[in-house]
Enzyme design. Structure first.
Site, PDB file in Angstrom:
ATOM      1  N   GLY A 116       0.832  -1.189   0.000  1.00 44.20           N
ATOM      2  CA  GLY A 116       0.000   0.000   0.000  1.00 44.20           C
ATOM      3  C   GLY A 116       0.870   1.243   0.000  1.00 44.20           C
ATOM      4  CB  SER A 117       0.538   4.603  -1.422  1.00 48.23           C
ATOM      5  OG  SER A 117       0.893   4.110  -2.689  1.00 48.23           O
ATOM      6  N   GLY A 118       1.509   5.298   1.352  1.00 44.71           N
ATOM      7  CA  GLY A 118       1.384   5.900   2.674  1.00 44.71           C
ATOM      8  C   GLY A 118       2.549   5.562   3.582  1.00 44.71           C
ATOM      9  CG  HIS A 119       3.746   2.074   4.139  1.00 43.91           C
ATOM     10  ND1 HIS A 119       3.134   2.173   5.364  1.00 43.91           N
ATOM     11  CD2 HIS A 119       3.034   1.149   3.447  1.00 43.91           C
ATOM     12  CE1 HIS A 119       2.108   1.343   5.410  1.00 43.91           C
ATOM     13  NE2 HIS A 119       2.019   0.712   4.260  1.00 43.91           N
TER      14      HIS A 119
ATOM     15  CE  LYS B  17       5.278  -3.279   3.857  1.00 47.44           C
ATOM     16  NZ  LYS B  17       5.154  -3.279   2.385  1.00 47.44           N
TER      17      LYS B  17
ATOM     18  CG  ASP C 212       1.304  -6.305   1.035  1.00 45.39           C
ATOM     19  OD1 ASP C 212       0.195  -5.790   0.824  1.00 45.39           O
ATOM     20  OD2 ASP C 212       2.310  -5.647   1.358  1.00 45.39           O
TER      21      ASP C 212
ATOM     22  CG  HIS D 141      -0.981  -1.182   7.011  1.00 41.19           C
ATOM     23  ND1 HIS D 141      -0.065  -2.085   7.465  1.00 41.19           N
ATOM     24  CD2 HIS D 141      -0.779  -1.070   5.684  1.00 41.19           C
ATOM     25  CE1 HIS D 141       0.657  -2.520   6.445  1.00 41.19           C
ATOM     26  NE2 HIS D 141       0.257  -1.923   5.360  1.00 41.19           N
TER      27      HIS D 141
END
Ligand SMILES: Nc1ncnc2c1ncn2[C@@H]1O[C@H](COP(=O)(O)OP(=O)(O)O)[C@@H](O)[C@H]1O
Ligand SMILES: Nc1ncnc2c1ncn2[C@@H]1O[C@H](COP(=O)(O)OP(=O)(O)O)[C@@H](O)[C@H]1O
Ligand SMILES: [Mg+2]
Ligand SMILES: [Mg+2]
Ligand SMILES: [Mg+2]
Ligand SMILES: [Mg+2]
Lengths: 330, 206, 330, 206
Positions: C54-57, C105, C110, C219
């Protein structure tokens, strides 16, 4: 106030301990001071660069200490200029007989404290020169007032003047190129939320859920205008627009810095950068290099600044040359 | 009106008490139009001053003032550190060699302090800084014969309060331009505490 | 929700545009995908590394794309694993005939999405291997459950497996060294405040002014325990202690990562690091290298994680070798 | 009970409506014990499904289900994307070549979908995932003759509600261990919407 700290009045000493522990191969702390210097300081016959200011702007300034950038960073209390004795300790620790160059952000406190240290150093026979960075176009540039603040554009001064010194430039040459950077760099910032100095425990200002502050500095001072929160594109237009109004960048090449003030996610900085690049392309301004990240922060403030540096061949070469500073590796 | 070592020390102690008591207030004033650290800075500095002076022996007023100067210089930082440091250093130099400090000596010391601060801060009267408190106090000391301490207090207080209506052109508050009007200048308030404490000590000494 | 965004449902596409615009010399986006690859991809005869999530990391994962680290990053919606077709696009874009290595991960999403992509790739004759990173000791390690999460320790896998591939390691060799990293890395995190996914607009959880959440993921999921906020030293004790309980690091050499989750100032990370280093020194664990900064974030969450990687000579050499990824320059 | 192309399309439309209406609710359920995106994921996926199916012509139920599968697979992401994608792909494969889908065909399709999801998710019944809704529905379809659509709805609903008391061992909620008890599983609720919509369509078709 929610912070990962021990004694809120000891944050600077605690931070420095953890900092030199993280990079023992490249940094050391001058004993009993808040001065961080290159491990191999003083470097003989190289002009030494000293910068600093209040803490809370990390990675500025200690993160920029390293071959190719600064020789020393003087770390004041949070958002408070360091005292002359500390700056003087830094100057003595890095002086390698080729003179010491001070990079000062234009705040009354920084200017006075660094100038007093310069006087002490000169009294001991150390040659000192300085540049005062004032890139923030949010503030009016007037000789009758305090004048413009120094903000994220300062990092370009560290990089470029540092590279000049690294390549053997004389004190005069280092000063000349630093002056050139200052003449060609402009910045403008905005905030979505305030920050809290650990020793105070109170947020620096209050903003409603739908407000943003335009023309913010990096010490939690209020900005120049409070507005309803806008989109990333509108914010990019506003910040970049103000910079382009101030200086003519037409048909020039620039380095761009999109700087996060602390808690703004990189995702948002990149979104902003997308629009900044479009605006510059529209105006026929060519982007030579872009830096997106946290370079000059204001603790956990949410917000960002945009900086544009007009480049010539000399500045390009110096910008690209190697830096081993932990927070600015090229 | 005469100042000896004991009174100089008491002046500094009283000032420290005022500063510590009003630490939050000074920071709040600075918060409104600056960066909110003036109380923290001054409290840290005067705390160190007291630690220094209370563990030292002094022969002259000048020596007291010198230690105050050096400590403030090394502990306050920001804009106020070099300014107050300079002020005390100039007062120390001006009173050097004197057994006791008369009103005339004090007037001269404050004059030199004010000059030093103006130079250091590249500031003049009317810019909404502590200069606006030091200037009328200096004039009062110089012009009035047989001065009542009460007058020092009143002059400093009026001057401090008058900073509210000034638009700042020096210091951080200058960034706010018109928006700086309507707020007291934090440095002027701490300077008022300094002169208020001086007046109190002089009163008691009478 | 205060964010510098345009359309909250378009943040990933907008971010990617600004990202490749920032680093045009080193990154490119595979057209019509959310895949970012090395500018020179595919690199012939080199094992290619693909990671993502996911994005946001950010800077994970696209910031780790570059010579010496990843060949591709697949960027899902915020905190949502990317879909198999996107992962498959990444695999195809970087395959240089020496096989493709997936760094995943350990999250159900994922794992499933990457495995489905691997099946698609294998059906087209591309050799694929993978490693599943599960460094988070906050979560119980059990084969009957989802098992441990992958968090900041993943960055060590990128670096070391990336270096192995860069030096010409075969697919099997890259897998072997990645497995070794996973076997030797442990992490533990905590949070002081939640984060807000742009498309949702709501904070991920609520914490009182005096509370912190221990054992947090990346998350916005709740952690394993809620406690009264502690000092930096106590937090360091708790995070490091949990890691040392889980694996025996006695008389070994380690790499340390003190990772900020988003809005925690570097000042606080360094304060924490000071104590982490003390604890390790006390236990006779030698620190080979330390990384302090934002490596694997959770949008603007306040908090941090500590990771320890036990090193041998091979891992040291690979950790130290050159990386040109924008967010991890060595 | 018989499913044709028109009904398959209506099933998907009804499911989409349910998902869009309950987007926030699904996310809130996921927030409590997961990462809060289940509603966003499903809404994004079904939005894309509707765009695809409403602009396409279909000959068979299997073709409808295949487009649904491929679109969910490419648009949902997370854990639910591959799971629902696999489910629809298996149902499409199982119904391939059939003019219309009988209860028996549906039972077999759902059985294969369930098998596929269990394999994909390495999950089994009782782990607080959508498997807990699909399993009893599959059993119902297989075992009951002359099934009333109402029964599908009830079975799915009961199963969905029963996830509340389960401790999660798969999916993100598993990180919370005991703390996951007392909350509905978000994926089970979206699966309930799927079967509720199917039942409604079957009812209307009767
Ligand atoms: N140029 C100047 N000349 C004289 N006094 C100044 C000047 N700049 C600031 N001051 C005084 O210093 C005070 C602020 O001190 P402080 O808050 O401690 O430092 P900083 O502004 O660096 O945070 C102001 O209220 C003002 O009275
Ligand atoms: N291993 C698994 N097997 C079956 N279903 C699962 C599994 N993991 C998660 N799920 C289902 O997926 C749902 C979560 O979907 P979603 O929130 O969209 O994805 P993510 O968990 O990646 O954020 C859970 O509520 C659960 O029903
Ligand atoms: Mg200050
Ligand atoms: Mg101040
Ligand atoms: Mg998710
Ligand atoms: Mg979820």
């Amino acid at each position: 106030m929610k912070k990962i700290v021990n004694d809120p009045n000891q944050v600077v000493q605690d931070m420095l301990k953890g900092l030199v522990a993280a990079y023992p191969e490249s940094l050391k702390q001058v004993p009993d001071t808040t001065v961080v210097v290159r491990k191999d300081a003083p470097v003989t016959n190289k002009v030494a660069l000293v910068s600093g200011g209040g803490s809370g702007h990390e990675p500025a300034h200690a993160g920029y200490v390293g071959a190719g950038m600064l020789d020393a960073a003087v770390c004041g209390e949070t958002f408070t200029s360091p005292t002359p004795d500390q700056v003087f300790e830094a100057i003595k620790a890095v002086d390698g007989s080729a003179g010491v160059f001070l990079v000062i952000k234009n705040y009354t406190g920084d200017v006075m404290n660094f100038e007093m240290a310069a006087e002490l150093a000169e009294a001991e026979g150390i040659r000192v020169e300085k540049v005062i960075v004032n890139d923030d176009v949010a503030v009016e540039d007037s000789s009758f007032t305090t004048g413009r603040r120094g903000i994220a554009g300062t990092v370009f001064v560290h990089k470029i003047a540092g590279a000049k010194a690294d390549k053997g430039g004389s004190l005069e040459e280092v000063k000349a190129v630093a002056d050139k950077v200052v003449a060609n760099v402009r910045s403008m910032g905005m905030a979505l939320s305030p920050c809290t100095v650990p020793a105070s425990g109170k947020p620096s200002f209050e903003l409603a859920e739908d407000e943003m502050e335009i023309g913010i500095g990096i010490h939690g001072e209020p900005g120049i205008e409070r507005k309803t929160i806008a989109t990333a594109d509108e914010i990019a237009e506003e910040l970049t627009g103000k910079i382009l109004e101030d200086m003519d960048y037409t048909s020039s090449e620039v380095a761009v810095m999109v700087n996060g003030l602390g808690s703004t996610p990189e995702m948002e900085l990149f979104i902003l950068n997308g629009k900044v690049q479009d605006i510059l392309a529209e105006k026929g301004i060519k982007v030579y290099k872009t830096f997106v990240g946290e370079y000059m922060t204001s603790l956990e403030m949410a917000g960002c600044s945009v900086s544009l540096l007009k480049l010539d061949d000399e500045l390009k070469e110096l910008l690209d040359s190697e830096s081993k500073a932990p927070a600015f590796r090229i | 009106m005469e100042l000896h070592v004991a009174q100089a020390l008491m002046w500094i102690e009283r000032t420290n008490e005022k500063i510590q008591e009003n630490k939050e207030y000074l920071s709040a004033l600075d918060q409104a139009i600056g960066d909110g650290d003036h109380g923290i800075n001054m409290a840290r500095g005067f705390q160190a001053v007291i630690e220094k002076t209370s563990s030292s022996e002094y022969e002259t007023v000048s020596d007291v003032l010198k230690d105050v100067a050096m400590t403030l210089m090394a502990k306050v930082g920001g804009a106020s550190g070099p300014l107050y440091g300079t002020a005390f250093l100039k007062m120390s130099m001006s009173t050097k060699g004197k057994e006791s400090v008369s009103q005339e000596d004090l007037a001269e010391a404050v004059r030199q302090a004010l000059e030093g601060m103006k130079q250091r801060g590249k500031a003049t009267e009317g810019e909404k800084t502590l200069i606006d408190v030091w200037t009328p106090v200096q004039e009062l000391l110089e012009q009035s014969e047989d001065l009542q301490p009460e007058e020092i207090k009143k002059t400093a207080k009026d001057a401090m309060e008058a900073t509210k209506n000034i638009m700042a052109t020096k210091g951080r508050a200058a960034y706010l331009k018109e928006r700086s009007i309507g707020h007291l200048d934090a440095g002027s308030v701490s300077s008022y505490y300094l002169f208020e404490s001086l007046a109190n000590v002089l009163e008691e000494g009478n």
